[in-house]
Design a protein around this motif. Structure first.
Motif, short mmCIF file in Angstrom:
data_model
loop_
_atom_site.label_atom_id
_atom_site.label_comp_id
_atom_site.label_asym_id
_atom_site.label_seq_id
_atom_site.Cartn_x
_atom_site.Cartn_y
_atom_site.Cartn_z
N PHE A 63 5.03 -2.31 -3.61
CA PHE A 63 5.42 -1.19 -3.79
C PHE A 63 4.42 -0.83 -3.00
O PHE A 63 3.85 -0.04 -2.98
CB PHE A 63 4.72 -1.01 -5.86
CG PHE A 63 6.36 -0.84 -6.50
CD1 PHE A 63 6.94 -0.27 -6.13
CD2 PHE A 63 5.98 -1.87 -7.09
CE1 PHE A 63 7.80 0.25 -7.33
CE2 PHE A 63 7.57 -2.28 -7.46
CZ PHE A 63 8.56 -1.84 -7.99
N GLY A 64 3.31 -1.61 -2.65
CA GLY A 64 2.32 -1.07 -1.79
C GLY A 64 0.78 -0.97 -2.28
O GLY A 64 0.07 -0.34 -1.36
N TYR A 65 0.71 -1.35 -3.51
CA TYR A 65 -0.36 -1.11 -4.36
C TYR A 65 -1.12 -2.48 -4.49
O TYR A 65 -0.12 -2.94 -5.07
CB TYR A 65 -0.11 0.10 -5.55
CG TYR A 65 0.23 0.93 -4.93
CD1 TYR A 65 -0.53 2.18 -4.35
CD2 TYR A 65 1.79 1.11 -5.03
CE1 TYR A 65 -0.16 3.02 -4.13
CE2 TYR A 65 2.28 2.71 -4.72
CZ TYR A 65 1.73 3.32 -4.74
OH TYR A 65 2.28 4.61 -4.52
N GLU A 66 -2.73 -2.22 -4.54
CA GLU A 66 -3.50 -3.36 -4.59
C GLU A 66 -3.90 -4.03 -6.34
O GLU A 66 -3.75 -5.06 -6.63
CB GLU A 66 -4.49 -3.84 -3.50
CG GLU A 66 -3.95 -3.84 -2.50
CD GLU A 66 -3.15 -4.60 -1.85
OE1 GLU A 66 -3.85 -6.25 -2.30
OE2 GLU A 66 -2.16 -5.33 -1.61
N SER A 67 -3.67 -3.07 -7.05
CA SER A 67 -4.05 -3.21 -8.25
C SER A 67 -3.27 -2.20 -9.39
O SER A 67 -2.68 -1.20 -9.19
CB SER A 67 -5.48 -2.90 -8.72
OG SER A 67 -6.00 -1.25 -7.94
N PHE A 68 -3.00 -2.99 -10.43
CA PHE A 68 -2.32 -1.88 -11.53
C PHE A 68 -4.29 -0.85 -12.39
O PHE A 68 -4.93 -1.16 -11.82
CB PHE A 68 -1.84 -2.84 -12.76
CG PHE A 68 -1.21 -3.38 -12.71
CD1 PHE A 68 0.20 -2.49 -12.86
CD2 PHE A 68 -1.25 -4.70 -12.57
CE1 PHE A 68 1.33 -3.59 -11.56
CE2 PHE A 68 0.04 -5.71 -12.19
CZ PHE A 68 1.21 -5.11 -12.31
N ARG A 69 -3.07 0.44 -12.44
CA ARG A 69 -4.03 1.70 -13.28
C ARG A 69 -3.74 1.22 -14.83
O ARG A 69 -2.66 1.01 -15.15
CB ARG A 69 -3.18 2.77 -12.58
CG ARG A 69 -3.51 3.11 -11.27
CD ARG A 69 -2.77 4.33 -10.53
NE ARG A 69 -3.28 5.09 -11.02
CZ ARG A 69 -2.87 6.32 -11.48
NH1 ARG A 69 -1.62 6.66 -10.96
NH2 ARG A 69 -3.35 7.57 -11.79
N GLY A 631 1.22 2.29 -0.96
CA GLY A 631 2.06 3.15 -0.63
C GLY A 631 2.74 2.74 -0.02
O GLY A 631 4.65 3.14 0.24
N VAL A 632 2.69 1.35 0.95
CA VAL A 632 3.39 0.90 2.25
C VAL A 632 3.34 -0.44 2.00
O VAL A 632 2.86 -1.63 2.45
CB VAL A 632 2.70 0.29 3.79
CG1 VAL A 632 3.87 -0.02 4.66
CG2 VAL A 632 2.10 2.27 4.21
N GLY A 633 4.58 -0.69 1.20
CA GLY A 633 5.50 -2.19 1.31
C GLY A 633 5.76 -2.41 2.02
O GLY A 633 6.46 -2.33 3.17
N ALA A 634 6.75 -3.73 1.57
CA ALA A 634 7.11 -5.05 2.77
C ALA A 634 8.70 -3.74 3.37
O ALA A 634 8.50 -4.30 4.17
CB ALA A 634 7.04 -6.31 2.13
N SER A 635 9.58 -4.07 2.31
CA SER A 635 10.09 -2.83 2.74
C SER A 635 10.52 -1.72 4.29
O SER A 635 10.89 -1.43 4.76
CB SER A 635 11.55 -2.56 1.73
OG SER A 635 12.61 -1.49 2.38
#
Length: 654
Positions: A63-69, A631-635
């Protein structure tokens, strides 16, 4: 309640009127499939490839995010351990991740129950962009598409299957799913299961059988709008007695909340929209006919607008949705109760031209603005006729008395919200059992405090005029009598000979209309009949007439529609960029639009504006820096990285 025939209480729901026989088992037959194009063929990785991974790792890599909210991590941990959960988070808060991540990390396929076709399609498109094997089963799929979904389903080639409650409970579907390895069942828009909710759907009640039909499969229910009573009902109706509840604040600081009494409705609307040209928004109306009329009127004034309601043909609805989902900067005019199911994050405003019948419904609808976290505006135009009409429908309702009492309480809370002189956000959150410690600072009453005055004498004059004229005239006539106007109607009925004729000539028409509206809101006045005649509601009106009950009224500001007034209103604007970054942002948006058209998907499922804005501001020079953008993930890095970096490089050169 018994609304007029043109009221729209439908939704973008899956009617499941066909293909049920096919789905009851036929899709499992190998001979029925020659070369189906399965959903997983559109994704980067096979289903189940992330099973066993840690949730935080999947959040970052996919998903391209480093931490949960907020409560995301706790809710995910609960489901990962096999427990049930109820998640209450505001729109745009990230509810979907609470089931999508455990769906990927746990073995098997996840079932996601959703009532809205458009929302299902948006979610599936977004997941496929991330390389996830996701699909939806609903009645708007072509035969080949549905066939391909069934083919992938029976062979364990899906990570997530989105499905309507009707289709899930159709003959043979649950036994068919029970044969598969299931990661979890997510029940989205869970407020639909509650008879106390604002969008009750009886078919949701049958979902209580999931616990018995799919034993051992964790269930997670999610909603953005549920007061304490509705939350309790959700847990009981779904058989989630052991579920852990995860709730966050419903406060949306990016939403500017405002309300105005109706004057010249179309004039107010066009003036308000003038300062918001070039933005996307939603207008809600109380009837199908009104959506058509408003959309036509706006289009005639150069505003790109289209009507959207259940009475349109399927092709008309699809066309409207395609335009709105495409990222076009336009206005869509919809019926209040029509479930839009739109995932578009850059909706900059929501306007209500008729009053919703509950704070839950109102909050759900304004929640469709500013899902990207950027500032967004909301406006509610309200009038005395709205209030009287809503009360009349409720009184005529054939619902059980207990339900009518609860509905009445919610309606009165909505009325109080429109007339309050205090912080609107605090009043709105109180409807959900939440206390805001300080005034919000982002509503009209906070930015432009409302003055009040002792309106006892003014109220007595209005009530006396209505009583002395026989309680069979509308507001316009009563105002004429109070102001001593020499009209044909006044002379014909001899009201110019009344002792009270002209006792209110010292005040403008708008003042007396405001007093009448506020007395209706207090339930001292009722309206009825074809001509909205005013009559006294004696239990409330009598003490006022006798001088036994003081009346404090708000001073309504004069609703101006000139250019100066328009420019002085607050307008939600997204985060500003410097000129160079803005130019790059515009180039990235143009590239995204080309990609969306080529793939027939909404632009925001490729990259949302917040991600493009961060790319424009940071100007990453290589794949490693680009991968750090939220917002920039591997895919997506693999799919689009080279092209995005090329655009950044070209922008640097120019």
């Amino acid at each position: 309640m018994s609304p007029p025939e043109d009221m729209d209480f439908g939704a973008d729901a899956d009617p499941d009127a066909w293909r049920l026989e096919m789905e009851s088992g036929a899709l499992g037959d190998d001979e029925a499939h020659d070369t189906p194009v399965a959903p997983e063929q559109t994704t980067r990785w096979p289903a189940g490839h992330l099973a066993g991974r840690a949730p935080l790792e999947v959040l970052s890599s996919v998903f391209g995010y480093e931490s949960f909210r907020l409560v995301q991590a706790a809710a995910i941990e609960r489901v990962m351990a096999g427990g049930d959960a109820l998640v209450l988070m505001p729109t745009g808060g990230g509810k979907s991740l609470c089931y999508q991540i455990p769906a990927l990390c746990r073995p098997g396929m996840a079932i996601v129950v959703s009532p809205l076709i458009a929302l299902m399609d948006d979610q599936v498109a977004a997941l496929r962009q991330l390389g996830i094997a996701a699909a939806a089963l609903h009645s708007e799929l072509g035969y080949d598409e549905a066939d391909a979904v069934g083919y992938a389903l029976d062979r364990g080639r899906l990570d997530l299957l989105y499905i309507s409650p009707e289709r899930l409970l159709s003959p043979g579907m649950l036994p068919r799913l029970a044969k598969l390895d299931l990661a979890l069942v997510a029940i989205d828009e869970a407020h639909c299961v509650s008879a106390w909710g604002h969008e009750f759907r009886p078919e949701y009640r049958a979902l209580v059988s999931l616990g018995d039909m799919l034993p051992g499969v964790p269930r997670i229910a999610l909603t953005a709008t549920a007061d304490p009573r509705t939350r309790t009902d959700i847990l009981a109706a779904l058989g989630l007695a052991d579920a852990e509840v995860f709730a966050t604040s419903f406060h949306r600081p990016n939403l500017f909340v405002s309300a105005q009494p109706k004057g010249s409705e179309l004039g107010q609307l066009t003036a308000w929209l003038e300062a918001r040209r070039g933005q996307a928004g939603i207008l809600y109306c109380g009837s199908r006919a009104k959506t058509e009329r408003i959309a036509t009127a706006l289009a005639g004034r150069g505003v790109p607008a289209v009507a959207f309601h259940a009475g349109l043909t399927p092709e008309q609805k699809r066309s409207a949705l395609r335009r709105f989902r495409s990222g076009e900067e336009m206005v869509i005019v919809a019926t209040i109760a029509f479930g839009m199911g739109i995932d578009r994050p850059d909706v900059r405003f929501v306007v209500h031209l008729d009053m919703p019948d509950s704070p839950e419904g109102y909050y759900q609808q304004i929640g469709r603005a500013g899902r990207d976290g950027e500032p967004a505006d909301t406006l509610l135009l309200h009038g005395g006729e709205d209030i009287s009409r809503a009360r009349f429908w409720l009184e005529q309702s054939g619902a059980p008395e207990q339900q009518k009492r609860v509905s009445a309480q919610r309606l009165e809370s909505m009325i109080a919200l429109t007339e309050t002189t205090a912080c609107r956000t605090r009043a709105l959150l109180a409807c959900f059992g939440e206390t805001l410690a300080v005034d919000c600072g982002h509503c009209d009453n906070c930015t432009r405090p409302v003055a009040t005055f002792d309106g006892t004498e003014a109220a007595r004059k209005v009530l006396s005029a209505i009583y002395r004229t026989g309680q069979r005239f509308g507001a316009l006539h009563i105002v004429s009598v109070l102001r001593g106007e020499d009209s044909e109607m006044v002379r014909r009925h001899g009201h110019d000979r009344l002792a009270l004729f002209g006792i209110g000539r010292d005040q403008a028409k708008g003042f007396w209309r405001s007093v009448i509206r506020q007395l209706i809101a207090r339930d001292a006045l009722r309206t009825g009949g074809e001509y909205a005649t005013l009559s006294l509601h004696e239990p409330v009106a009598r003490p006022i007439l006798r001088g036994e009950a003081p009346v404090l009224l708000r001073e309504d500001p004069v609703v101006a529609t000139d250019k100066a007034a328009r420019s002085s209103r607050p307008v939600a604007e997204p985060t500003l960029l410097d000129p160079g970054a803005q130019s790059l942002f515009d180039r990235l948006r143009a590239w995204r639009m080309e990609q969306a058209k080529a793939q027939s998907v909404p632009p925001y499922v490729i990259f949302n504006d917040a991600t493009l804005r961060e790319i424009a501001a940071e100007r990453p020079a290589d794949r490693a820096r680009l991968a750090e953008i939220r917002g920039v993930g591997a895919s997506k890095l693999e799919r689009y990285g080279a092209e995005v970096l090329e655009i950044v490089t070209q922008s640097n050169v120019s």
